[in-house]
Design an enzyme around this catalytic site. Structure first.
Site, mmCIF file in Angstrom:
data_model
loop_
_atom_site.group_PDB
_atom_site.id
_atom_site.type_symbol
_atom_site.label_atom_id
_atom_site.label_comp_id
_atom_site.label_asym_id
_atom_site.label_seq_id
_atom_site.Cartn_x
_atom_site.Cartn_y
_atom_site.Cartn_z
ATOM 1 N N CYS A 15 0.833 -1.196 0.000
ATOM 2 C CA CYS A 15 0.000 0.000 0.000
ATOM 3 C C CYS A 15 0.873 1.252 0.000
ATOM 4 C CB CYS A 15 -0.889 -0.033 1.244
ATOM 5 S SG CYS A 15 -1.921 1.406 1.455
ATOM 6 N N PRO A 16 0.585 2.209 -0.835
ATOM 7 C CA PRO A 16 -0.578 2.334 -1.725
ATOM 8 C C PRO A 16 -0.282 1.941 -3.174
ATOM 9 C CG PRO A 16 0.472 4.458 -1.592
ATOM 10 C CD PRO A 16 1.314 3.493 -0.752
#
Length: 77
Positions: A15-16
């Site tokens: 992430c992200p």
């Protein structure tokens, strides 16, 4: 609408990055095309549906593979 489907391998990305790469790929695709996103980041289970809702794309499928998830995202019209 198109029947174009592309696969984006985001395995190993945290992430992200899976969502950022999906957003970039979807921008280059035709409206109605489907992106098959492969991700093994545990946060993707929350991030991908949230991204689709925010961006107006349709999450048309989500399934678990052996060591990752597969998301099918239809690009907004």
């Amino acid at each position: 609408m198109t029947d174009e489907t592309q696969t984006l391998d985001a395995l190993g990305l945290l992430c992200p990055l899976p969502v950022l790469k999906a957003r970039k790929r979807l921008k280059s695709m035709a409206p109605g095309a489907v992106l098959r996103l492969l991700a093994d980041d545990p946060a993707a289970v929350v991030d991908v549906p949230h991204f689709c809702a925010e961006a107006g794309h349709a999450l048309i499928g989500q399934e678990d593979a052996v060591d990752h998830q597969i998301y099918l995202i239809r690009r907004a019209e």
